[in-house]
Scaffold this active site. Structure first.
Site, mmCIF file in Angstrom:
data_model
loop_
_atom_site.group_PDB
_atom_site.id
_atom_site.type_symbol
_atom_site.label_atom_id
_atom_site.label_comp_id
_atom_site.label_asym_id
_atom_site.label_seq_id
_atom_site.Cartn_x
_atom_site.Cartn_y
_atom_site.Cartn_z
ATOM 1 N N TYR A 1 -28.867 60.026 40.890
ATOM 2 C CA TYR A 1 -29.343 61.194 39.812
ATOM 3 C C TYR A 1 -28.616 62.390 40.262
ATOM 4 O O TYR A 1 -28.462 63.525 39.662
ATOM 5 C CB TYR A 1 -30.808 61.611 40.307
ATOM 6 C CG TYR A 1 -31.452 61.738 41.567
ATOM 7 C CD1 TYR A 1 -31.083 62.598 42.197
ATOM 8 C CD2 TYR A 1 -32.571 60.837 41.866
ATOM 9 C CE1 TYR A 1 -31.592 62.962 43.707
ATOM 10 C CE2 TYR A 1 -32.985 61.030 43.391
ATOM 11 C CZ TYR A 1 -32.681 62.214 43.893
ATOM 12 O OH TYR A 1 -33.192 62.683 45.112
ATOM 13 N N LYS B 1 -28.097 67.501 44.794
ATOM 14 C CA LYS B 1 -27.138 66.422 45.294
ATOM 15 C C LYS B 1 -25.880 66.292 44.332
ATOM 16 O O LYS B 1 -24.936 65.940 44.755
ATOM 17 C CB LYS B 1 -28.020 65.111 45.080
ATOM 18 C CG LYS B 1 -28.841 64.880 46.006
ATOM 19 C CD LYS B 1 -28.600 64.143 47.569
ATOM 20 C CE LYS B 1 -29.554 63.720 48.381
ATOM 21 N NZ LYS B 1 -29.173 63.671 49.739
#
Ligand code: COA
Length: 254
Positions: A142, A157
């Protein structure tokens, strides 16, 4: 000379598996974590494996603690060649119900924590003249897709993935360093699996979405990490390898 690797969040799940596997592969291993009891358990587990190791209690959100951990490691082992930014924090929460502090907490652990440790590491490289050091970041698919329900982790992330590529260029030139990432898919026996696969039914739904039909194991992530840090991967730089049984590619459109 034996090289040294520091694994953040290394007392459980993938961090633990990476620390144990890297020690078996001949690295000096330093494990950091927040929980003293878990660190003690990890210390005992590492004692079973030949070689040198240390455990250090710290929170990646604290830049001074990260610097102190790097310096403690350099003092003990002479220098610190490699870092695995594995520590993470995550929870499922619809973004319209998330508090600003909930957002900040995950960003602090995942994105700022990765910067704090990487920055402390490079200061050590500068002082010790380390060339050819390495950073391995743990991201998630993701980072480049949407992360509904996990917006802070997905945004963090994505930042870590970009930092991976940016530092691969900056520190590749400057320190001959290799900066890479692993994007694990659904992995059993991890904090992520415990938190994100909330019920057996949900876990089963996730399993069915993996083309290889199963969750991965922390040991499989550890094997890849060990290879990525090894000389066999000496030309790998700025890369993110998805180890997920094909999970992220499976959109099942038809
Ligand atoms: N849903 C919504 N908000 C949540 C939440 C949830 N499930 N869990 C925590 N928060 C919010 C808290 O309410 C708080 O915000 P507030 O002050 O506005 O109320 C904020 O996040 C910080 O929570 P706190 O518990 O004080 O943070 P912490 O530093 O003690 O813990 C976490 C950090 C929340 C990420 C915790 O889950 C953790 O330590 N995780 C580490 C392990 C992990 O997540 N592993 C999986 C990695 S994939």
């Amino acid at each position: 000379m034996t090289k040294t690797v520091l694994v953040t969040g290394g007392t459980s799940g993938m961090g633990k598996a990476m620390a144990l596997t890297l020690k078996k592969a001949g690295w000096n291993v330093v494990v950091t974590g927040r929980d003293a009891d878990r660190l003690h358990q990890m210390d005992i587990a590492l004692q079973e494996i030949q070689g040198e190791h240390a455990v250090i209690q710290m929170d990646v959100r604290d830049p001074e603690a990260c610097m102190a951990a790097v310096n403690q490691t350099r003092h003990r082992f002479g220098r610190l060649e490699a870092l695995i930014n594995n520590a993470a924090g995550n929870f499922i929460c619809p973004t319209d119900e998330l508090s600003p502090n909930g957002w900040k907490t995950v960003i602090d652990i995942v994105l700022n924590g990765t910067f704090n440790c990487s920055h402390a590491l490079v200061k050590g490289w500068q002082e010790d003249g380390v060339s050819g050091g390495q950073i391995l970041n743990i991201v998630a698919s993701y980072a480049w897709q949407a992360g509904p329900g996990v917006a802070p982790s997905a945004a963090a992330k994505a930042g870590v993935l970009n930092l991976t590529r940016t530092l691969a260029v900056e520190w590749g030139y400057k320190y001959q360093a290799r900066i890479n990432a692993i994007s694990p898919g659904p992995i059993e026996r991890t904090g992520g699996a415990d938190k994100l696969a909330m019920s057996p039914e949900h876990a089963e739904r996730i399993r069915r979405n993996v083309p290889l039909g199963r969750f991965g194991t922390p040991e499989e992530i550890a094997d890849l990490a060990t290879w990525m840090l090894s000389d066999q991967a000496r030309y790998l730089n700025g890369e993110c390898i998805a180890l997920d049984g094909g999970h992220w590619l499976n959109k099942q459109p038809f």
